[in-house]
Design a protein around this motif. Structure first.
Motif, short mmCIF file in Angstrom:
data_model
loop_
_atom_site.label_atom_id
_atom_site.label_comp_id
_atom_site.label_asym_id
_atom_site.label_seq_id
_atom_site.Cartn_x
_atom_site.Cartn_y
_atom_site.Cartn_z
N HIS A 5 29.61 26.01 -0.36
CA HIS A 5 28.67 25.29 0.51
C HIS A 5 27.24 25.80 0.35
CE1 HIS A 5 29.52 28.87 2.94
NE2 HIS A 5 28.34 28.64 3.51
N LEU A 6 27.06 27.06 -0.02
CA LEU A 6 25.71 27.60 -0.22
C LEU A 6 24.97 26.80 -1.29
CD1 LEU A 6 26.43 31.44 -0.11
CD2 LEU A 6 25.36 30.04 1.69
N LEU A 7 25.68 26.38 -2.31
CA LEU A 7 25.09 25.58 -3.37
C LEU A 7 25.08 24.10 -3.00
CD1 LEU A 7 25.57 25.94 -7.13
CD2 LEU A 7 25.93 23.73 -6.09
N LEU A 8 26.20 23.58 -2.56
CA LEU A 8 26.32 22.14 -2.32
C LEU A 8 25.45 21.66 -1.16
CD1 LEU A 8 30.15 21.58 -2.90
CD2 LEU A 8 28.24 21.26 -4.51
N ASP A 9 25.28 22.48 -0.12
CA ASP A 9 24.42 22.08 1.00
C ASP A 9 22.97 21.93 0.54
OD1 ASP A 9 26.67 22.17 2.59
OD2 ASP A 9 26.08 23.97 3.70
N ALA A 10 22.51 22.85 -0.30
CA ALA A 10 21.13 22.77 -0.80
C ALA A 10 20.95 21.55 -1.71
CB ALA A 10 20.76 24.05 -1.53
N ILE A 11 21.95 21.25 -2.51
CA ILE A 11 21.87 20.07 -3.38
C ILE A 11 21.84 18.80 -2.52
CG2 ILE A 11 23.10 18.73 -5.13
CD1 ILE A 11 21.68 21.27 -6.22
N ALA A 12 22.70 18.75 -1.50
CA ALA A 12 22.74 17.57 -0.62
C ALA A 12 21.42 17.40 0.14
CB ALA A 12 23.90 17.69 0.37
N ALA A 13 20.78 18.51 0.50
CA ALA A 13 19.51 18.46 1.23
C ALA A 13 18.33 18.20 0.29
CB ALA A 13 19.30 19.76 1.99
N LYS A 14 18.59 18.19 -1.00
CA LYS A 14 17.57 17.96 -2.03
C LYS A 14 16.44 19.00 -2.00
CE LYS A 14 18.54 13.04 -2.50
NZ LYS A 14 19.72 13.26 -3.25
N THR A 15 16.80 20.23 -1.59
CA THR A 15 15.82 21.33 -1.60
C THR A 15 15.81 22.06 -2.94
OG1 THR A 15 17.43 22.94 -0.79
CG2 THR A 15 16.11 21.75 0.86
N GLY A 16 16.84 21.79 -3.75
CA GLY A 16 17.03 22.59 -4.94
C GLY A 16 17.66 23.91 -4.54
N VAL A 17 18.20 24.62 -5.51
CA VAL A 17 18.82 25.92 -5.25
C VAL A 17 18.72 26.76 -6.52
CG1 VAL A 17 21.15 25.10 -5.84
CG2 VAL A 17 20.88 27.10 -4.34
N ILE A 18 18.46 28.04 -6.32
CA ILE A 18 18.39 29.00 -7.43
C ILE A 18 19.68 29.81 -7.39
CG2 ILE A 18 17.11 30.91 -8.45
CD1 ILE A 18 14.77 29.88 -6.46
N VAL A 19 20.42 29.78 -8.48
CA VAL A 19 21.62 30.59 -8.62
C VAL A 19 21.34 31.64 -9.69
CG1 VAL A 19 24.06 30.63 -9.25
CG2 VAL A 19 23.14 28.70 -7.95
N THR A 20 21.45 32.88 -9.31
CA THR A 20 21.23 33.97 -10.25
C THR A 20 22.53 34.73 -10.43
OG1 THR A 20 19.81 35.87 -10.70
CG2 THR A 20 20.33 35.45 -8.41
N LEU A 21 22.83 35.12 -11.64
CA LEU A 21 24.12 35.74 -11.92
C LEU A 21 24.01 36.75 -13.05
CD1 LEU A 21 26.21 33.14 -13.90
CD2 LEU A 21 23.98 32.60 -13.06
N PRO A 22 24.94 37.70 -13.09
CA PRO A 22 24.98 38.62 -14.21
C PRO A 22 25.76 38.01 -15.38
CG PRO A 22 26.65 39.23 -12.63
CD PRO A 22 25.91 38.04 -12.06
#
Length: 182
Positions: A5-22
């Motif tokens: 939901h941390l990713l999908l909620d931001a996508i649904a709200a059209k705010t964009g989302v930054i995912v950072t990973l190793p």
């Protein structure tokens, strides 16, 4: 997927989302999963040599559905624009490829990690989350965690604090699945 939901909620709200990973697990497989859901995923790629190898990586990621930008001095502006358009910006960020990285404590020692994800979060107000991708018996598992954005201090102090929080979350994932970290 944990905390999807941390990713999908931001996508649904059209705010964009930054995912950072190793560099852990198969992050291309994770990206393919989100592209298959119709999410516009943007990432960057280091220009590798030989050129033929770089072009193979590029075509592979584009075939999955990713938009791949070259890692250069203009990339942050383009990433900010994509975030404002509601995209998912995925950045592998456990090693600094520039000379402007942030010093962090990582597994008890000094390391440098890129400032880009923190700068983007501050510039765009897009949510910043970490992802840790690990292998399972039948594929992969993705753990998402929110990265708190500092509200006090100078921008430089905020960036340092945010990058250290990312490093701490990377360390936590690696500690549980050290065999999956490259």
């Amino acid at each position: 997927v944990n905390n999807e939901h941390l990713l999908l909620d931001a996508i649904a709200a059209k705010t964009g989302v930054i995912v950072t990973l190793p560099h852990a697990g198969n992050w291309d497989h994770a990206g393919a999963y989100f592209c298959a859901k119709g999410i516009h995923l943007v990432t960057v790629a280091e220009h590798l040599k030989p050129e033929k190898l770089f072009l193979k990586f590029l075509s592979y990621r584009q075939a999955i559905g990713m938009e791949v930008l070259p890692l250069d001095g203009r990339v942050l502006g383009t990433l900010a624009q994509r975030l404002r358009q509601g995209a998912l910006v995925a950045l592998v960020a456990d090693r600094d490829l520039s000379r402007s990285g942030i010093d962090v404590k990582f597994f008890g020692g000094p390391s440098r990690m890129p400032a880009g994800p923190a700068l983007l979060a501050l510039k765009t107000n897009a949510p910043l989350i970490t992802a840790f991708v690990s292998y399972t018996e039948s594929g992969i598992h993705i753990d998402f965690n929110e990265v708190a954005i500092s509200t006090t201090g100078s921008d430089e102090e905020k960036v340092v604090e945010i990058v250290q929080r990312m490093a701490n979350q990377f360390e936590a994932g690696i500690s549980v699945h050290p065999q999956d970290w490259h």
